[in-house]
Design a protein around this motif. Structure first.
Motif, PDB file in Angstrom:
ATOM      1  N   GLU A 114       0.835  -1.208   0.000  1.00  0.00           N
ATOM      2  CA  GLU A 114       0.000   0.000   0.000  1.00  0.00           C
ATOM      3  C   GLU A 114       0.868   1.255   0.000  1.00  0.00           C
ATOM      4  N   LYS A 115       1.963   1.220   0.751  1.00  0.00           N
ATOM      5  CA  LYS A 115       2.846   2.382   0.838  1.00  0.00           C
ATOM      6  C   LYS A 115       3.561   2.633  -0.492  1.00  0.00           C
ATOM      7  N   ARG A 116       3.782   1.578  -1.280  1.00  0.00           N
ATOM      8  CA  ARG A 116       4.483   1.709  -2.557  1.00  0.00           C
ATOM      9  C   ARG A 116       3.616   2.285  -3.671  1.00  0.00           C
ATOM     10  N   ARG A 117       2.320   2.311  -3.485  1.00  0.00           N
ATOM     11  CA  ARG A 117       1.439   2.829  -4.529  1.00  0.00           C
ATOM     12  C   ARG A 117       1.721   4.310  -4.775  1.00  0.00           C
ATOM     13  N   PRO A 118       1.598   4.752  -6.023  1.00  0.00           N
ATOM     14  CA  PRO A 118       1.756   6.185  -6.311  1.00  0.00           C
ATOM     15  C   PRO A 118       0.790   7.004  -5.477  1.00  0.00           C
ATOM     16  N   GLY A 119       1.168   8.219  -5.140  1.00  0.00           N
ATOM     17  CA  GLY A 119       0.421   9.050  -4.203  1.00  0.00           C
ATOM     18  C   GLY A 119      -1.079   9.061  -4.381  1.00  0.00           C
ATOM     19  N   SER A 120      -1.568   9.295  -5.593  1.00  0.00           N
ATOM     20  CA  SER A 120      -3.011   9.400  -5.819  1.00  0.00           C
ATOM     21  C   SER A 120      -3.727   8.062  -5.686  1.00  0.00           C
ATOM     22  N   ASN A 121      -2.964   6.977  -5.764  1.00  0.00           N
ATOM     23  CA  ASN A 121      -3.563   5.642  -5.677  1.00  0.00           C
ATOM     24  C   ASN A 121      -3.514   5.050  -4.271  1.00  0.00           C
ATOM     25  N   GLN A 122      -2.856   5.755  -3.344  1.00  0.00           N
ATOM     26  CA  GLN A 122      -2.796   5.263  -1.974  1.00  0.00           C
ATOM     27  C   GLN A 122      -4.127   5.494  -1.273  1.00  0.00           C
ATOM     28  N   ASN A 123      -4.540   4.499  -0.520  1.00  0.00           N
ATOM     29  CA  ASN A 123      -5.766   4.606   0.264  1.00  0.00           C
ATOM     30  C   ASN A 123      -5.362   4.830   1.721  1.00  0.00           C
ATOM     31  N   GLU A 124      -5.395   6.084   2.163  1.00  0.00           N
ATOM     32  CA  GLU A 124      -4.915   6.426   3.494  1.00  0.00           C
ATOM     33  C   GLU A 124      -5.743   5.758   4.591  1.00  0.00           C
ATOM     34  N   GLU A 125      -7.036   5.635   4.363  1.00  0.00           N
ATOM     35  CA  GLU A 125      -7.894   5.005   5.366  1.00  0.00           C
ATOM     36  C   GLU A 125      -7.533   3.533   5.512  1.00  0.00           C
ATOM     37  N   LEU A 126      -7.330   2.848   4.377  1.00  0.00           N
ATOM     38  CA  LEU A 126      -6.941   1.441   4.430  1.00  0.00           C
ATOM     39  C   LEU A 126      -5.589   1.290   5.119  1.00  0.00           C
ATOM     40  N   ALA A 127      -4.617   2.128   4.762  1.00  0.00           N
ATOM     41  CA  ALA A 127      -3.294   2.059   5.382  1.00  0.00           C
ATOM     42  C   ALA A 127      -3.380   2.278   6.885  1.00  0.00           C
ATOM     43  N   ASP A 128      -4.234   3.205   7.298  1.00  0.00           N
ATOM     44  CA  ASP A 128      -4.420   3.494   8.719  1.00  0.00           C
ATOM     45  C   ASP A 128      -4.909   2.251   9.462  1.00  0.00           C
ATOM     46  N   TYR A 129      -5.912   1.593   8.904  1.00  0.00           N
ATOM     47  CA  TYR A 129      -6.456   0.406   9.568  1.00  0.00           C
ATOM     48  C   TYR A 129      -5.468  -0.760   9.539  1.00  0.00           C
ATOM     49  N   LEU A 130      -4.677  -0.860   8.481  1.00  0.00           N
ATOM     50  CA  LEU A 130      -3.668  -1.912   8.415  1.00  0.00           C
ATOM     51  C   LEU A 130      -2.614  -1.724   9.501  1.00  0.00           C
ATOM     52  N   VAL A 131      -2.190  -0.485   9.722  1.00  0.00           N
ATOM     53  CA  VAL A 131      -1.206  -0.208  10.776  1.00  0.00           C
ATOM     54  C   VAL A 131      -1.796  -0.522  12.146  1.00  0.00           C
ATOM     55  N   ARG A 132      -3.043  -0.154  12.358  1.00  0.00           N
ATOM     56  CA  ARG A 132      -3.686  -0.467  13.640  1.00  0.00           C
ATOM     57  C   ARG A 132      -3.772  -1.975  13.839  1.00  0.00           C
ATOM     58  N   ALA A 133      -4.125  -2.688  12.774  1.00  0.00           N
ATOM     59  CA  ALA A 133      -4.192  -4.147  12.875  1.00  0.00           C
ATOM     60  C   ALA A 133      -2.820  -4.727  13.185  1.00  0.00           C
ATOM     61  N   LEU A 134      -1.776  -4.169  12.577  1.00  0.00           N
ATOM     62  CA  LEU A 134      -0.414  -4.631  12.847  1.00  0.00           C
ATOM     63  C   LEU A 134      -0.053  -4.397  14.308  1.00  0.00           C
ATOM     64  N   CYS A 135      -0.354  -3.210  14.820  1.00  0.00           N
ATOM     65  CA  CYS A 135      -0.043  -2.906  16.220  1.00  0.00           C
ATOM     66  C   CYS A 135      -0.741  -3.872  17.175  1.00  0.00           C
ATOM     67  N   LEU A 136      -2.011  -4.110  16.942  1.00  0.00           N
ATOM     68  CA  LEU A 136      -2.773  -4.994  17.821  1.00  0.00           C
ATOM     69  C   LEU A 136      -2.291  -6.435  17.703  1.00  0.00           C
ATOM     70  N   THR A 137      -1.902  -6.841  16.500  1.00  0.00           N
ATOM     71  CA  THR A 137      -1.382  -8.193  16.300  1.00  0.00           C
ATOM     72  C   THR A 137      -0.039  -8.361  17.001  1.00  0.00           C
ATOM     73  N   LEU A 138       0.817  -7.361  16.885  1.00  0.00           N
ATOM     74  CA  LEU A 138       2.110  -7.412  17.576  1.00  0.00           C
ATOM     75  C   LEU A 138       1.914  -7.425  19.092  1.00  0.00           C
ATOM     76  N   GLU A 139       0.967  -6.629  19.577  1.00  0.00           N
ATOM     77  CA  GLU A 139       0.684  -6.579  21.013  1.00  0.00           C
ATOM     78  C   GLU A 139       0.240  -7.945  21.526  1.00  0.00           C
ATOM     79  N   ARG A 140      -0.627  -8.602  20.756  1.00  0.00           N
ATOM     80  CA  ARG A 140      -1.073  -9.940  21.152  1.00  0.00           C
ATOM     81  C   ARG A 140       0.086 -10.925  21.116  1.00  0.00           C
ATOM     82  N   ALA A 141       0.919 -10.852  20.070  1.00  0.00           N
ATOM     83  CA  ALA A 141       2.050 -11.764  19.950  1.00  0.00           C
ATOM     84  C   ALA A 141       2.995 -11.627  21.132  1.00  0.00           C
ATOM     85  N   VAL A 142       3.235 -10.388  21.569  1.00  0.00           N
ATOM     86  CA  VAL A 142       4.117 -10.158  22.716  1.00  0.00           C
ATOM     87  C   VAL A 142       3.492 -10.720  23.985  1.00  0.00           C
ATOM     88  N   SER A 143       2.215 -10.458  24.192  1.00  0.00           N
ATOM     89  CA  SER A 143       1.552 -10.915  25.420  1.00  0.00           C
ATOM     90  C   SER A 143       1.467 -12.430  25.495  1.00  0.00           C
TER      91      SER A 143
END
Length: 257
Positions: free
Chosen positions: A116-145
């Protein structure tokens, strides 16, 4: 409360690579070691990172990365910032380094963010990227716990529980669960029962029954299809297990609902 991805990718370093941020790292940095090893210095403490080690850095942390001569180092990494990340970081303790499972679902999520980050500027979906990062954070948090032995369950038991939860609606054997935990069948069976208070198959049946109840309530699938989809195999077996648990046959339960 959006998140801003500053960079995200995969790096492969060899002989003598060195980067440093002695005055403080400018953003959040998540770095997962997937190959080889390296050395890091976080807030003055020097540590060696091996495959499966997760590094979590917050803005302002002193951070250095060193790959010594003769070493190789591969890692997934992401630098990001934002109000949601501030809130997420502050709500629980985040150890600088944790050993986690290199789960393919986690790596797939990381790769999705990279794409998603590699997509050209106009083709990036900021909302999707935002939710993907949140999902990554929560997944990492669970993995650590789940990696740190909890008050309730030893780590091998947690691994068995996660395996069962992921594969409950398919056919598997106790040997498969034991292999995933790295223990013998007898040791796995004993440890699981003593820790959870129920057998591996009893825990599996609870998950299967829960999945079956959802399908009975919210889909038009036949009871035979539900029995197969939820891992029971045949309807007679599903009927027997369901009636023992709830006191009525599946068909009657569905009509009453």
């Amino acid at each position: 409360m959006t998140t801003n991805i500053l960079f995200c990718g995969y790096s492969y370093h060899t002989k003598g690579y060195h980067s440093q941020h002695k005055s403080g790292y400018p953003s959040y940095l998540f770095r997962l070691q997937t190959e080889g090893l390296c050395e890091v210095v976080v807030k003055g403490t020097k540590m060696e990172l091996k495959k499966g080690d997760l590094l979590l850095i917050k803005p302002g942390d002193h951070y250095e990365l060193l790959v010594n001569e003769g070493q190789i180092s591969g890692d997934y990494h992401i630098g990001c910032e934002g109000a949601w990340l501030d809130e997420w970081w502050n709500r629980s303790a985040k150890p600088p380094v944790s050993r986690i499972e290199l789960d393919e679902k986690l790596l797939l999520l990381w790769r999705q963010i990279i794409i998603e980050k590699r997509r050209p500027g106009s083709n990036q979906n900021e909302e999707l990227a935002d939710y993907l990062v949140r999902a990554l954070c929560l997944t990492l948090e669970r993995a650590v716990s789940e990696t740190v032995p909890s008050y309730h369950y030893p780590y091998p038991v947690t691994r068995m529980m996660r395996y069962i939860e992921e594969h409950a609606t398919t056919q598997f054997k106790v040997e498969d669960v034991a292999r995933h935990s790295g223990l013998s069948v007898s040791r796995s069976v004993h440890l699981f029962k003593s820790s959870v208070g129920k057998t591996i198959m009893e825990y599996t049946q609870e998950i299967r029954l829960s999945a079956a109840l959802e399908r009975m309530k919210y889909t038009a699938l036949t009871l035979e299809q539900i029995a197969e989809d939820c891992g029971f195999g045949t309807y007679p077996y599903f009927h027997r297990v369901f009636k023992k648990k709830y006191g009525v046959a599946p068909g009657m339960y569905r009509r009453l609902e």
